[in-house]
Design a protein around this motif. Structure first.
Motif, PDB file in Angstrom:
ATOM      1  N   ILE A 165       1.067  -1.191   0.000  1.00  0.00           N
ATOM      2  CA  ILE A 165       0.172   0.209  -0.032  1.00  0.00           C
ATOM      3  C   ILE A 165       0.893   1.172   0.125  1.00  0.00           C
ATOM      4  CG2 ILE A 165      -1.900  -0.944   1.154  1.00  0.00           C
ATOM      5  CD1 ILE A 165      -0.966   0.143   3.762  1.00  0.00           C
ATOM      6  N   GLN A 166       0.386   2.148  -0.557  1.00  0.00           N
ATOM      7  CA  GLN A 166       0.904   3.566  -0.518  1.00  0.00           C
ATOM      8  C   GLN A 166       0.148   4.600  -0.158  1.00  0.00           C
ATOM      9  OE1 GLN A 166       2.203   6.585  -3.899  1.00  0.00           O
ATOM     10  NE2 GLN A 166       3.677   4.748  -4.022  1.00  0.00           N
ATOM     11  N   VAL A 167       0.040   5.110   0.949  1.00  0.00           N
ATOM     12  CA  VAL A 167      -0.891   6.046   1.802  1.00  0.00           C
ATOM     13  C   VAL A 167      -0.356   7.284   1.589  1.00  0.00           C
ATOM     14  CG1 VAL A 167      -2.183   6.283   3.817  1.00  0.00           C
ATOM     15  CG2 VAL A 167      -1.363   4.066   3.176  1.00  0.00           C
ATOM     16  N   HIS A 168      -1.338   8.213   1.258  1.00  0.00           N
ATOM     17  CA  HIS A 168      -1.388   9.832   0.792  1.00  0.00           C
ATOM     18  C   HIS A 168      -2.082  10.666   1.817  1.00  0.00           C
ATOM     19  CE1 HIS A 168       1.180   9.975  -2.999  1.00  0.00           C
ATOM     20  NE2 HIS A 168       0.943   8.818  -2.782  1.00  0.00           N
ATOM     21  N   ARG A 169      -1.641  11.386   2.512  1.00  0.00           N
ATOM     22  CA  ARG A 169      -2.652  12.356   3.520  1.00  0.00           C
ATOM     23  C   ARG A 169      -2.108  13.940   3.284  1.00  0.00           C
ATOM     24  NH1 ARG A 169      -2.790  12.938  10.223  1.00  0.00           N
ATOM     25  NH2 ARG A 169      -3.883  14.829  10.068  1.00  0.00           N
ATOM     26  N   ASP A 170      -3.116  14.513   2.973  1.00  0.00           N
ATOM     27  CA  ASP A 170      -3.067  16.098   2.773  1.00  0.00           C
ATOM     28  C   ASP A 170      -4.087  16.557   3.689  1.00  0.00           C
ATOM     29  OD1 ASP A 170      -2.425  18.354   2.080  1.00  0.00           O
ATOM     30  OD2 ASP A 170      -3.145  18.188   0.049  1.00  0.00           O
ATOM     31  N   GLY A 171      -3.565  17.287   5.080  1.00  0.00           N
ATOM     32  CA  GLY A 171      -4.702  17.667   5.933  1.00  0.00           C
ATOM     33  C   GLY A 171      -5.384  16.493   6.364  1.00  0.00           C
ATOM     34  N   PRO A 172      -6.789  16.516   6.246  1.00  0.00           N
ATOM     35  CA  PRO A 172      -7.704  15.488   6.682  1.00  0.00           C
ATOM     36  C   PRO A 172      -7.973  14.496   5.633  1.00  0.00           C
ATOM     37  CG  PRO A 172      -8.995  17.355   6.370  1.00  0.00           C
ATOM     38  CD  PRO A 172      -7.736  17.757   5.982  1.00  0.00           C
ATOM     39  N   ALA A 173      -7.478  14.917   4.475  1.00  0.00           N
ATOM     40  CA  ALA A 173      -7.969  13.747   3.444  1.00  0.00           C
ATOM     41  C   ALA A 173      -6.934  12.545   3.255  1.00  0.00           C
ATOM     42  CB  ALA A 173      -8.027  14.523   1.808  1.00  0.00           C
ATOM     43  N   VAL A 174      -7.233  11.520   3.224  1.00  0.00           N
ATOM     44  CA  VAL A 174      -6.491  10.299   3.356  1.00  0.00           C
ATOM     45  C   VAL A 174      -6.748   9.386   2.034  1.00  0.00           C
ATOM     46  CG1 VAL A 174      -5.566   8.128   4.584  1.00  0.00           C
ATOM     47  CG2 VAL A 174      -6.024  10.240   5.682  1.00  0.00           C
ATOM     48  N   SER A 175      -5.688   9.003   1.202  1.00  0.00           N
ATOM     49  CA  SER A 175      -6.062   8.180  -0.030  1.00  0.00           C
ATOM     50  C   SER A 175      -5.054   7.160   0.185  1.00  0.00           C
ATOM     51  CB  SER A 175      -5.866   8.870  -1.279  1.00  0.00           C
ATOM     52  OG  SER A 175      -6.599  10.099  -1.290  1.00  0.00           O
ATOM     53  N   VAL A 176      -5.595   5.852  -0.102  1.00  0.00           N
ATOM     54  CA  VAL A 176      -4.686   4.632  -0.131  1.00  0.00           C
ATOM     55  C   VAL A 176      -4.663   4.058  -1.326  1.00  0.00           C
ATOM     56  CG1 VAL A 176      -4.467   2.543   0.974  1.00  0.00           C
ATOM     57  CG2 VAL A 176      -5.437   4.330   2.196  1.00  0.00           C
ATOM     58  N   PHE A 177      -3.574   3.644  -1.811  1.00  0.00           N
ATOM     59  CA  PHE A 177      -3.312   3.061  -3.184  1.00  0.00           C
ATOM     60  C   PHE A 177      -2.893   1.604  -3.357  1.00  0.00           C
ATOM     61  CE2 PHE A 177      -3.227   7.785  -3.510  1.00  0.00           C
ATOM     62  CZ  PHE A 177      -4.140   8.117  -4.641  1.00  0.00           C
ATOM     63  N   SER A 178      -3.062   1.065  -4.002  1.00  0.00           N
ATOM     64  CA  SER A 178      -2.284  -0.385  -4.322  1.00  0.00           C
ATOM     65  C   SER A 178      -1.293  -0.527  -5.033  1.00  0.00           C
ATOM     66  CB  SER A 178      -3.346  -1.342  -4.806  1.00  0.00           C
ATOM     67  OG  SER A 178      -3.470  -1.005  -6.309  1.00  0.00           O
ATOM     68  N   ARG A 179      -0.459  -1.615  -5.022  1.00  0.00           N
ATOM     69  CA  ARG A 179       0.859  -1.570  -5.822  1.00  0.00           C
ATOM     70  C   ARG A 179       0.641  -1.158  -7.209  1.00  0.00           C
ATOM     71  NH1 ARG A 179       5.297  -5.418  -5.294  1.00  0.00           N
ATOM     72  NH2 ARG A 179       6.133  -5.765  -7.482  1.00  0.00           N
ATOM     73  N   SER A 180      -0.485  -1.484  -7.840  1.00  0.00           N
ATOM     74  CA  SER A 180      -0.870  -1.343  -9.045  1.00  0.00           C
ATOM     75  C   SER A 180      -1.380   0.253  -9.307  1.00  0.00           C
ATOM     76  CB  SER A 180      -1.944  -1.951  -9.577  1.00  0.00           C
ATOM     77  OG  SER A 180      -3.045  -2.131  -8.948  1.00  0.00           O
ATOM     78  N   LEU A 181      -1.110   0.875  -8.296  1.00  0.00           N
ATOM     79  CA  LEU A 181      -1.781   2.418  -8.287  1.00  0.00           C
ATOM     80  C   LEU A 181      -3.265   2.695  -8.340  1.00  0.00           C
ATOM     81  CD1 LEU A 181       0.983   4.060 -10.711  1.00  0.00           C
ATOM     82  CD2 LEU A 181       0.947   3.313  -8.210  1.00  0.00           C
ATOM     83  N   ASP A 182      -3.919   1.676  -8.043  1.00  0.00           N
ATOM     84  CA  ASP A 182      -5.344   1.907  -7.895  1.00  0.00           C
ATOM     85  C   ASP A 182      -5.883   2.357  -6.715  1.00  0.00           C
ATOM     86  OD1 ASP A 182      -6.148   0.558 -10.514  1.00  0.00           O
ATOM     87  OD2 ASP A 182      -5.614  -1.075  -9.904  1.00  0.00           O
ATOM     88  N   ASP A 183      -7.014   3.056  -6.552  1.00  0.00           N
ATOM     89  CA  ASP A 183      -7.455   3.850  -5.440  1.00  0.00           C
ATOM     90  C   ASP A 183      -8.217   2.638  -4.817  1.00  0.00           C
ATOM     91  OD1 ASP A 183      -8.573   5.246  -3.321  1.00  0.00           O
ATOM     92  OD2 ASP A 183      -8.695   7.209  -4.546  1.00  0.00           O
ATOM     93  N   ILE A 184      -7.794   2.372  -3.457  1.00  0.00           N
ATOM     94  CA  ILE A 184      -8.726   1.346  -2.758  1.00  0.00           C
ATOM     95  C   ILE A 184      -8.893   2.214  -1.178  1.00  0.00           C
ATOM     96  CG2 ILE A 184      -7.529  -0.443  -3.877  1.00  0.00           C
ATOM     97  CD1 ILE A 184      -5.623  -0.874  -1.227  1.00  0.00           C
ATOM     98  N   THR A 185      -8.955   3.490  -1.359  1.00  0.00           N
ATOM     99  CA  THR A 185      -9.317   4.006  -0.031  1.00  0.00           C
ATOM    100  C   THR A 185     -10.551   3.478   0.724  1.00  0.00           C
ATOM    101  OG1 THR A 185      -8.215   6.070  -0.820  1.00  0.00           O
ATOM    102  CG2 THR A 185      -9.651   6.172   1.097  1.00  0.00           C
ATOM    103  N   ALA A 186     -11.495   3.500  -0.168  1.00  0.00           N
ATOM    104  CA  ALA A 186     -13.132   2.918   0.372  1.00  0.00           C
ATOM    105  C   ALA A 186     -13.173   1.576   0.977  1.00  0.00           C
ATOM    106  CB  ALA A 186     -13.861   3.299  -0.624  1.00  0.00           C
ATOM    107  N   ARG A 187     -12.189   0.877   0.658  1.00  0.00           N
ATOM    108  CA  ARG A 187     -11.915  -0.431   0.966  1.00  0.00           C
ATOM    109  C   ARG A 187     -11.189  -0.812   2.321  1.00  0.00           C
ATOM    110  NH1 ARG A 187     -10.513  -2.528  -4.794  1.00  0.00           N
ATOM    111  NH2 ARG A 187     -11.104  -0.567  -5.611  1.00  0.00           N
ATOM    112  N   VAL A 188     -10.409   0.039   2.617  1.00  0.00           N
ATOM    113  CA  VAL A 188      -9.583  -0.155   3.737  1.00  0.00           C
ATOM    114  C   VAL A 188      -9.720   0.907   4.900  1.00  0.00           C
ATOM    115  CG1 VAL A 188      -7.769  -1.691   2.527  1.00  0.00           C
ATOM    116  CG2 VAL A 188      -7.727   0.993   2.283  1.00  0.00           C
ATOM    117  N   PRO A 189     -10.691   1.025   5.613  1.00  0.00           N
ATOM    118  CA  PRO A 189     -10.916   1.918   6.508  1.00  0.00           C
ATOM    119  C   PRO A 189      -9.906   1.930   7.788  1.00  0.00           C
ATOM    120  CG  PRO A 189     -12.742   0.455   6.687  1.00  0.00           C
ATOM    121  CD  PRO A 189     -11.896   0.210   5.504  1.00  0.00           C
ATOM    122  N   GLY A 190      -9.491   0.694   8.135  1.00  0.00           N
ATOM    123  CA  GLY A 190      -8.402   0.571   9.168  1.00  0.00           C
ATOM    124  C   GLY A 190      -7.142   1.320   8.965  1.00  0.00           C
TER     125      GLY A 190
END
Length: 509
Positions: free
Chosen positions: A221-246
């Motif tokens: 995983i690669q996790v980006h946070r900018d202020g309160p916004a957090v985005s999580v990306f898979s190895r293939s750079l797909d956005d999986i944020t909604a699937r990994v709330p933990g």
């Protein structure tokens, strides 16, 4: 630029064995694309030369290509015409979309000559194997644009998209590429590890001082946070944020304003709190109909509060990681200075049930998207990531399931795959059911005995060794191969190469 010209270049590249000659052909084609002055034409054409569409999905499967109108006698399509057709196909959804998509396919193929149709089918099926991989295209792009290859590669790795970089390099020049930065919220290609047979050789490759990171059986995983916004990306750079709330909650709780982290996510059983196998972790992270219970473990930091850390030595990045990420959220790490310490760390990791170690140079920068000697993984067994080329129907208790996998290693020289053998071992009933459904969705040809598939699905196999074999085109075959897990988080171009297999064979000889 006419699509017919691009198809001709593709055929010429496929027929040319010499790397430099391939680069010359591709560079000439890229210059022709740039002559149009049209960003769509440049981006789409560069993608086609590497076997990619600008559109991630078109909804066109193999069945849609069975009943096509006769080919056109004369070429009339431009590169932009083809891209617009794919764009219309990708945009169709809802009631009546299948019929509309069939009409779009018929119109496109009806306007294409026989030679153009070959390239269209290759692009839609993902089987345009012409030996023009991303590295080759990067060198050709640098030559076509008159730019340093290092500048093109850096931009490509930060952007993660050849098509965008091609348009900027050819139309905007070095100034456009110089503007590429790590952008919080936009994923970049992750740094990768090479392999070594033991911890001593791994440490010799990285040099000292180095760190031994526990190799976790999770998903990258690669996790980006900018202020309160957090985005999580898979190895293939797909956005999986909604699937990994933990994962999101853990990073949102850090005392930082902006951060980019690299790590692994591991599935956790809610009842026992214990880690679950990779196959289940991967499927949870990939599924779209719910959320996964995944816990993050981070091992690197790429950006912190407005400061990029990519080019900092790893030791400085690790110090920053320790300052802002609490111990329970970090991968276990041991510092090394001697081969004895490396072997002891490896033995401890294996004894505790881990996959092994990743030994990392403390002096190396974060080499985006590259697999080099700065990170070297060590596992207690021979394993390879291979691509499924075909699969045979099972017999007896496995009747009705696709069972016996045909395994292929990547061939960097041709852009294709070299078959290494077959295996039906290591599969549970659940895996058999899953792979039957998955591989039938990738089918390009079916018979009573075997199903040939698009080479897209990566599988990790364990094996006892490599032996000489005149039966297979690569001259080698795996001994006692068995399936460990599917790697849906890996792309086929990330599979192990035939050169790596031959190196194992040579080392055992």
């Amino acid at each position: 630029m006419r699509f017919e010209e691009l198809a001709g270049v593709s055929r010429a590249v496929a027929a040319t064995p010499a790397r430099n000659a391939k680069i010359d052909l591709l560079a000439a084609a890229l210059r022709s694309l740039a002559g149009s002055g049209d960003e769509r034409t440049v981006a789409a054409g560069a993608g086609y030369l590497s076997g990619e569409l600008r559109q991630r999905q078109t909804g066109v499967g193999y069945a849609s290509l069975r009943d096509l109108p006769p080919p056109a006698a004369e070429a009339s399509l431009s590169v932009a015409d083809v891209d617009l057709a794919f764009e219309r196909m990708a945009g169709l959804s809802g009631k009546g979309s299948q019929a509309a998509r069939r009409a779009e396919v018929a119109a496109l193929f009806g306007a294409a000559t026989a030679a153009e149709r070959q390239m269209l089918i290759g692009l839609l099926s993902g089987e345009l194997r012409q030996g023009a991989q991303a590295g080759l295209l990067a060198d050709a792009l640098a030559r076509a644009a008159g730019l340093p290859a290092t500048a093109v590669r850096r931009a490509l790795l930060l952007a993660g998209d050849l098509k965008t970089v091609a348009a900027d390099a050819l139309l905007g020049g070095e100034a456009a590429l110089a503007a590429y930065r790590l952008t919080v919220g936009r994923p970049l290609a992750p740094m990768l590890a090479s392999s070594a047979p033991n911890a001593t050789e791994a440490l010799a490759a990285t040099g000292t001082p180095a760190a031994a990171d526990i190799k976790i059986d999770g998903v990258r995983i690669q996790v980006h946070r900018d202020g309160p916004a957090v985005s999580v990306f898979s190895r293939s750079l797909d956005d999986i944020t909604a699937r990994v709330p933990g994962v999101v909650a853990a990073v949102a709780a850090l005392d930082v304003a902006a951060i980019v982290l690299d790590g692994e996510a591991v599935g956790v059983d809610p009842a026992s709190g214990r880690a679950i196998p990779f196959q289940e972790t991967s499927s949870r992270a990939a599924r779209r109909d719910g959320v996964a219970v995944l816990a993050p473990f981070f091992f690197d930091i790429l950006h912190l509060d407005g400061v990029d850390l990519l080019d900092e030595p790893a030791g400085r990045r690790w110090a920053a990681l320790e300052r802002v990420v609490p111990g329970p959220l970090r991968v276990g790490r041991t510092m090394l200075t001697t081969p004895e310490e490396a072997e002891q760390a490896f033995a401890r990791a294996v004894a505790k049930g881990h996959e092994g170690l990743v030994i990392k140079s403390a002096a190396a920068p974060y080499d985006v998207g590259r697999r080099g000697a700065a990170w070297v993984k060590v596992k207690p067994r021979h394993t390879l990531d291979l691509v499924v080329l075909a699969v045979e129907w099972g017999h007896g208790r496995r009747r009705g399931w696709l069972s016996n996998l045909h395994l292929g290693a990547r061939d960097p020289a041709t852009g294709g795959f070299v078959m290494l053998g077959k295996t039906f071992k290591g599969m549970t009933d659940e895996m058999l059911r899953w792979q039957t459904e998955k591989l039938r969705s990738l089918a390009v040809e079916e018979s009573e005995w075997v199903v040939r598939v698009r080479p897209e699905l990566v599988v990790e196999v364990a094996f006892d060794g490599v032996q000489t074999s005149p039966r297979y085109p690569g001259g080698v075959a795996l001994r006692f191969a068995r399936v460990l897990r599917y790697r849906e988080d890996k792309r086929p171009e990330e599979a192990d190469t035939i050169d790596a297999v031959r190196a194992i064979h040579k080392g055992a000889a």
